[in-house]
Write a protein that holds these residues in place. Structure first.
Motif: not given
Length: 398
Positions: A313-331
């Protein structure tokens, strides 16, 4: 009284405030969970280390209460004087068995575990090779040791091999490679399979701080070594009962018997800190039992699903995320003041999510670190993403 000293402190605090670097403490008026009460309002909590959602689980609470009734409120002693009860030995045996090691040693905090592990084991003849993004507790622990110090670029195996070659060329006796299993600010996972391969090639020992993994990462939640297929090949693992395993406090080291035995004799945070309270031990034992159960499997699956849904959801609206698969999701936001502003706007809109900025992360790398947990429902994850989108558009971040 030295008035110049207090004037200097006040000036430093004003400078921090003007730079947007003060860290506010938001007062929670409820138990820890996926939803918490702040200022008389219920808000979604996206910043707790409560990965398995066990901090307010009735079984964990009952474990704490039962242990308190049987063993008392506390020991009023360090372990080697009169501070060791059966429940401490039970907890040490349980966490060691869970992670597949001979024995474990408990500390008042995971910070103390990392702070106390290096100095007793390594001397000026030895070397510590540390990932450049390791947790502050590792950095402080390494500083207390007399061992030679080397750093390698984070998760860079070519640079790690270069440093290992350098250490061997300089004639050190023993080398200990130390890394976070999961890097807490980024949510990236260490390449433990390749680290172990290099360690064995260069005759080095390995240590992993698995605080952000134990209980919910890898098969049966046994952490990043299990995830990367090197379970049992890591010499030392440090961990905590303050995150997935109950959310209370307390740290541990699991390792081969000689390592644990020497730490009991020489690790200063262990020797000079009161024993963990029976309540913490009882709660942690209950959390380990849950982590090992089918309920633990369900909770781990929920974490994975929540993380995947939120990232998408966050990537779809254009937020800059650090790629990964962990429960930690930095915006990623860049500037500290923007992170502060966004955290405040999110709270007003119904989401508790904390901004991280210098010195916790490098200058220019400010972020909102979100964390998924089993305490959140799918609907709540989507609700949180909606709120992030609303605030992001309001602040023109997306």
């Amino acid at each position: 009284m030295d008035s110049h000293f207090y004037d200097r402190l006040s000036a430093e605090l004003k400078d921090m405030e003007s730079a947007g670097l003060l860290k506010p403490e938001r007062i929670i008026s409820s138990a820890q969970g996926g939803v918490v009460d702040i200022g008389g309002r219920k808000v979604l909590n996206l910043c707790a280390n409560n990965y398995l959602g066990l901090a307010s689980d009735p079984r964990v609470i009952d474990g704490a209460l039962s242990a308190t009734r049987e063993w008392g409120a506390g020991l009023a002693s360090v372990r080697f004087i009169c501070g060791t009860q059966d429940i401490h030995k039970h907890l040490e045996a349980s966490i060691a068995e869970y992670l597949g090691y001979h024995d474990a040693i408990l500390f008042a905090a995971a910070f103390d575990a990392n702070g106390g592990v290096f100095e007793p084991l390594l001397s000026e003849q030895d070397a510590i090779v540390s990932d450049s993004l390791n947790h502050a507790s590792i950095i402080d622990g390494v500083r207390l040791s007399k061992a030679k110090r080397y750093r390698f670029a984070t998760n860079d195996m070519n640079d790690l091999e270069r440093v290992l070659q350098q250490a061997r060329a300089e004639g050190v006796r023993s080398i200990l490679i130390v890394t976070d299993g999961v890097f807490s600010m980024d949510g990236t996972i260490a390449q433990l399979d390749r680290i172990v391969e290099l360690a064995e090639r260069y005759g080095a020992l390995t240590m992993v701080d698995d605080c952000h993994a134990t209980g919910f990462v890898g098969p049966d939640g046994r952490g990043t070594p299990a995830l990367k297929g090197v379970a049992g090949r890591i010499d030392i693992i440090s961990g905590t009962f303050g995150k997935a395993l109950g959310g209370a406090m307390g740290g541990f080291i699991v390792a081969a018997q000689p390592i644990v035995d020497l730490l009991r004799q020489r690790a200063r945070p262990y020797l000079f800190s009161n024993a963990l309270t029976p309540a913490v031990c009882g709660a942690s034992l209950a959390a380990i039992r849950i982590a090992c159960s089918p309920d633990g499997d369900e909770r781990r699956a929920r974490i994975q699903n929540n993380a995947a849904a939120f990232r998408s959801r966050m990537r779809a609206v254009g937020f800059d995320l650090i790629p990964g698969e962990h429960a930690i999701i930095p915006v990623m936001l860049g500037e500290a003041q923007l992170a502060q502003q966004m955290a405040a706007e999110l709270l007003e809109a119904g989401v508790l999510a904390t901004g991280f900025y210098f010195p916790v992360v490098p200058n220019g790398k400010a972020r909102i670190r979100t964390q998924m947990s089993a305490a959140l429902t799918t609907a709540q994850v989507h609700q949180a993403a909606d709120i992030f989108e609303h605030v992001g558009r309001k602040l023109r971040i997306i």
